[in-house]
Design a protein around this motif. Structure first.
Motif, PDB file in Angstrom:
ATOM      1  N   VAL A  27       0.907  -0.943   0.099  1.00  0.00           N
ATOM      2  CA  VAL A  27      -0.061   0.095  -0.104  1.00  0.00           C
ATOM      3  C   VAL A  27       1.081   1.701  -0.181  1.00  0.00           C
ATOM      4  O   VAL A  27       2.024   1.554   0.807  1.00  0.00           O
ATOM      5  N   ASP A  28       0.945   1.717  -1.000  1.00  0.00           N
ATOM      6  CA  ASP A  28       1.654   3.178  -1.157  1.00  0.00           C
ATOM      7  C   ASP A  28       2.985   2.930  -1.145  1.00  0.00           C
ATOM      8  O   ASP A  28       3.654   3.836  -0.775  1.00  0.00           O
ATOM      9  N   GLY A  29       3.654   1.817  -1.342  1.00  0.00           N
ATOM     10  CA  GLY A  29       4.422   1.236  -1.985  1.00  0.00           C
ATOM     11  C   GLY A  29       4.915   0.837  -0.452  1.00  0.00           C
ATOM     12  O   GLY A  29       6.506   0.261  -0.571  1.00  0.00           O
ATOM     13  N   GLU A  30       3.909   0.543   0.555  1.00  0.00           N
ATOM     14  CA  GLU A  30       5.076  -0.024   1.708  1.00  0.00           C
ATOM     15  C   GLU A  30       4.294  -1.721   1.768  1.00  0.00           C
ATOM     16  O   GLU A  30       3.268  -1.755   1.421  1.00  0.00           O
ATOM     17  N   VAL A  31       5.138  -2.389   2.053  1.00  0.00           N
ATOM     18  CA  VAL A  31       4.670  -3.912   1.614  1.00  0.00           C
ATOM     19  C   VAL A  31       3.879  -3.909   3.640  1.00  0.00           C
ATOM     20  O   VAL A  31       4.466  -3.773   4.179  1.00  0.00           O
ATOM     21  N   VAL A  32       2.439  -4.170   2.875  1.00  0.00           N
ATOM     22  CA  VAL A  32       2.141  -5.080   4.119  1.00  0.00           C
ATOM     23  C   VAL A  32       1.588  -6.302   4.579  1.00  0.00           C
ATOM     24  O   VAL A  32       1.160  -6.469   5.929  1.00  0.00           O
ATOM     25  N   VAL A  33       1.816  -7.145   3.648  1.00  0.00           N
ATOM     26  CA  VAL A  33       1.603  -8.738   3.361  1.00  0.00           C
ATOM     27  C   VAL A  33       2.612  -9.156   2.180  1.00  0.00           C
ATOM     28  O   VAL A  33       3.152  -9.196   1.672  1.00  0.00           O
ATOM     29  N   ARG A  34       3.244 -10.737   2.893  1.00  0.00           N
ATOM     30  CA  ARG A  34       4.022 -10.855   2.126  1.00  0.00           C
ATOM     31  C   ARG A  34       3.649 -12.488   2.277  1.00  0.00           C
ATOM     32  O   ARG A  34       3.295 -12.774   3.885  1.00  0.00           O
ATOM     33  N   ARG A  35       3.633 -13.226   1.470  1.00  0.00           N
ATOM     34  CA  ARG A  35       3.665 -15.009   1.330  1.00  0.00           C
ATOM     35  C   ARG A  35       4.605 -15.656   0.445  1.00  0.00           C
ATOM     36  O   ARG A  35       4.571 -14.765  -0.317  1.00  0.00           O
TER      37      ARG A  35
END
Length: 57
Positions: free
Chosen positions: A38-46
């Motif tokens: 979101v807006d270049g910031e990772v909020v979820v990674r799988r």
């Protein structure tokens, strides 16, 4: 950021759209892991296995 060393620099954009939270992007790494930013910031990674349908307990 990637789950496997050496692959984290090759990303493919799967989807991008505006939301009330900001610009949302879905990206897949060359190793298969998926991230949501979101807006270049990772909020979820799988990891790749999760993206293919496997769920960790």
């Amino acid at each position: 950021m990637c789950w496997r060393v050496g692959f984290g620099q090759r990303w493919s954009l799967l989807s991008r759209h505006p939301s009330s939270q900001g610009e949302v992007e879905y990206l897949r790494c060359a190793c298969g892991c998926v991230v949501v930013a979101v807006d270049g910031e990772v909020v979820v990674r799988r990891p790749a296995a999760y993206a293919k349908g496997a769920r960790a307990a």
